[in-house]
Design an enzyme around this catalytic site. Structure first.
Site, mmCIF file in Angstrom:
data_model
loop_
_atom_site.group_PDB
_atom_site.id
_atom_site.type_symbol
_atom_site.label_atom_id
_atom_site.label_comp_id
_atom_site.label_asym_id
_atom_site.label_seq_id
_atom_site.Cartn_x
_atom_site.Cartn_y
_atom_site.Cartn_z
ATOM 1 N N SER A 224 6.590 3.816 15.948
ATOM 2 C CA SER A 224 6.655 4.736 17.077
ATOM 3 C C SER A 224 6.315 6.166 16.660
ATOM 4 O O SER A 224 5.737 6.910 17.428
ATOM 5 C CB SER A 224 8.060 4.728 17.688
ATOM 6 O OG SER A 224 8.399 3.452 18.149
ATOM 7 N N HIS B 208 0.157 0.484 17.452
ATOM 8 C CA HIS B 208 1.396 0.651 18.211
ATOM 9 C C HIS B 208 1.343 -0.224 19.459
ATOM 10 O O HIS B 208 0.812 0.160 20.501
ATOM 11 C CB HIS B 208 1.584 2.129 18.571
ATOM 12 C CG HIS B 208 2.852 2.399 19.290
ATOM 13 N ND1 HIS B 208 3.016 3.463 20.153
ATOM 14 C CD2 HIS B 208 4.046 1.744 19.289
ATOM 15 C CE1 HIS B 208 4.234 3.442 20.652
ATOM 16 N NE2 HIS B 208 4.875 2.408 20.149
ATOM 17 N N GLU C 190 -1.899 1.430 21.191
ATOM 18 C CA GLU C 190 -2.243 2.764 20.711
ATOM 19 C C GLU C 190 -2.617 2.643 19.230
ATOM 20 O O GLU C 190 -1.787 2.314 18.390
ATOM 21 C CB GLU C 190 -1.052 3.705 20.894
ATOM 22 C CG GLU C 190 -1.353 5.152 20.580
ATOM 23 C CD GLU C 190 -0.138 6.040 20.815
ATOM 24 O OE1 GLU C 190 -0.310 7.195 21.227
ATOM 25 O OE2 GLU C 190 1.003 5.571 20.575
ATOM 26 N N ASN D 182 4.862 8.162 22.261
ATOM 27 C CA ASN D 182 6.265 8.458 21.999
ATOM 28 C C ASN D 182 6.572 9.946 21.918
ATOM 29 O O ASN D 182 7.722 10.342 22.076
ATOM 30 C CB ASN D 182 6.732 7.740 20.736
ATOM 31 C CG ASN D 182 7.000 6.283 21.041
ATOM 32 O OD1 ASN D 182 7.906 5.947 21.780
ATOM 33 N ND2 ASN D 182 6.163 5.408 20.521
#
Length: 280
Positions: A114, A135, A147, A185
């Site tokens: 994250s 991600h 991601e 995030n």
């Protein structure tokens, strides 16, 4: 190979198997791997209910393509390692110092993190250009986006090979640069943390805060239910990484979040967080 057989690692292993990949799923103990089997079955049933035609194979067939292990014996066979362990750099450092001794030199290391720096992890490895962020979002079979995070030393070839790999999973990737929290995030953790402050300050109840986001902003899931799904312990770890990385008080975790984590209220995986989920 998938390292870390928690909720996210189990989901990734299931999704890989559904796309005909042979998978090694590793964790520290047989008990954790038994829990992973349970999580895979639960995710399979959930996805079958929500997206009836997603899985074309039976659960038994999908499980037959996943090798559950507590060692590195077959890691030399892997073309890609996707790592999903706790959001702790010391823990990740220990793992990657082990992985570099058992994996081929040409392997891609996909870090499903994250907030932790891809560049910092890459510096531990003989071929830092092969290290990249992947991600995934939870639940993996239901989420199209991945991601992809390019570290300082990540090569163009690694980026292109990663994009091809994710395309084979029917995922859409967005490539971003390596800063703490990346895009998702850096924004999501602030939103969740602020919603927790709203609960602590008595402004509104969790269900009403989430309703505002769902009905007012068109979100499929509110921030507090999202936090429960991710795991409140993971939310706390991520916020601490952001707080320490940016030295900015806006990332300081709400005291209520710390209190809930200390009390074992980790969200869906523990059976209770901001909402209740019945049995673990």
């Amino acid at each position: 190979a998938v390292v870390g057989a928690g909720v996210m690692g189990s989901d990734i292993a299931l999704d890989l198997s559904a796309h005909k990949y042979e998978v090694i799923l590793k964790d520290l103990t047989d008990e954790l791997l038994d829990k992973a089997r349970y999580n895979i079955k639960k995710t399979y049933n959930f996805v079958k209910m929500m997206k009836k035609n997603y899985f074309l194979s039976s659960l038994d067939e999908l499980l037959s393509r996943i090798r559950f292990v507590t060692d590195y014996d077959h890691f030399g066979e892997a073309d890609i390692v996707i790592e999903n362990i706790t959001e702790s750099f010391p823990a990740k450092k220990k793992l990657y110092l082990e992985l570099r001794d058992v994996c081929r030199d040409d392997i891609i290391f996909g870090i499903n993190t994250s907030c932790i720096s891809i560049t910092r992890i890459g510096a531990l490895m003989p071929q830092p250009g092969n290290v990249i962020g992947m991600h995934f979002l939870n639940p993996v079979p239901m989420k199209q986006l991945v991601e992809v995070v390019r570290g300082q030393n990540t090569t163009d070839k690694t980026v292109e090979d990663t994009k091809s790999f994710l395309k084979s999973l029917d995922k859409t990737c967005v490539v971003v640069n390596d800063v703490p929290g990346f895009v998702t995030n850096r924004v999501l953790m602030l939103t969740i943390n602020e919603c927790i402050w709203l609960v602590q300050d008595g402004v509104s109840e969790p269900k009403d805060i989430d309703m505002i986001f769902k009905l007012g902003f068109g979100h499929k899931m509110g921030p507090l239910a999202t936090a429960d799904l991710i795991g409140l312990d993971t939310i706390l770890d991520s916020l601490m990484v952001l707080y320490e990385s940016y030295n900015n008080p806006k990332y300081q975790p709400c005291p209520l979040l710390k209190k809930m984590v200390d009390a074992g209220l980790h969200g869906k995986k523990s059976g209770k967080g901001f909402f209740e989920y019945g049995c673990k």
